[in-house]
Scaffold this active site. Sequence first.
Site, short mmCIF file in Angstrom:
data_model
loop_
_atom_site.label_atom_id
_atom_site.label_comp_id
_atom_site.label_asym_id
_atom_site.label_seq_id
_atom_site.Cartn_x
_atom_site.Cartn_y
_atom_site.Cartn_z
N HIS A 98 0.85 -1.19 0.00
CA HIS A 98 0.00 0.00 0.00
C HIS A 98 0.89 1.25 0.00
O HIS A 98 1.98 1.26 0.60
CB HIS A 98 -0.93 0.00 1.22
CG HIS A 98 -1.93 1.11 1.14
ND1 HIS A 98 -1.65 2.39 1.58
CD2 HIS A 98 -3.19 1.15 0.65
CE1 HIS A 98 -2.70 3.16 1.35
NE2 HIS A 98 -3.66 2.44 0.79
N GLU A 170 -3.24 2.29 -7.52
CA GLU A 170 -3.59 3.39 -6.64
C GLU A 170 -2.55 4.51 -6.79
O GLU A 170 -1.53 4.50 -6.08
CB GLU A 170 -3.62 2.92 -5.18
CG GLU A 170 -4.65 1.86 -4.91
CD GLU A 170 -5.14 1.93 -3.48
OE1 GLU A 170 -6.36 2.01 -3.29
OE2 GLU A 170 -4.32 1.92 -2.56
#
Length: 263
Positions: A98, A170
């Site tokens: 992430h 992302e």
Amino acid sequence: MARRFLFGTNFKMNQTPAESAAFLEALAGAVVIPDGAQLFVIPPFTSLPAVTDLAGATNSPVWIGAQNMHWADAGAYTGEISAAMLQALGVDLVLLGHAERRGLFHESDRDINRKVLTAFERGLRVLLCVGETADERAFDVGGETVARQLKIGLHDIDPARLPLLQIAYEPVWSIGAAGVPARPDDVEPMARLIRDVVGERFGEAGRDVPVLYGGSVDAANAAGFVALPDIDGLFVGRAAWTVDGFRSVLDASLRERFGRSIG
Ligand code: PGA
């Protein structure tokens, strides 16, 4: 074969165990999941026992994920959690790479590769996040960044484990309260690039790996991403942290993807 639609949220460093369990419980009553769709919820580590217990007791079809994992099985790694520990709780999925782990906690591509290798050896599903920073985008090297993150992150993985892999695109500049949501036109070429890089590495099997978009997704912009031919799902943060929010972003997505609402 049509690829499955994936939809889920990461609670980040929010919620107590009781709050996360209440979320999962309320979600079960609030949504009907169509065939061809898979939901997932990624609470903080401390919520995992309560949430996996509840998921097991209620036969929940929702995948429960962890936000991170160490690559070693055990050892002198204060503050870390191993794959075996997650599996002992019945965790289905682990989120790796992430942007907040890469940026705030200095995880390198090589670290992430070690984690991916361990997760796959253990048979854990992986949601691997990739995405370029605002600077990389400004200098027009976003594609290089994402390709590098994939090539290193997936180095040496056993192609037989590919069914365990999902990738989330992302862009770092789109994530969180300070983020600007990407436009579908920004996302489609990157999703195609992800598919191409994975396809080049793994052949046809690589082309079936689901690619999700995440970064300031909400009920108003979800359909635009879901409509993209190379996007197989959404990875949502803030907008899905309440059951009502989760439900409304999911509803907008399913209307676009399946032509019907969650009922
Ligand atoms: P956001 O978070 O939807 O709140 O921007 C997305 C993410 O960090 O995955």
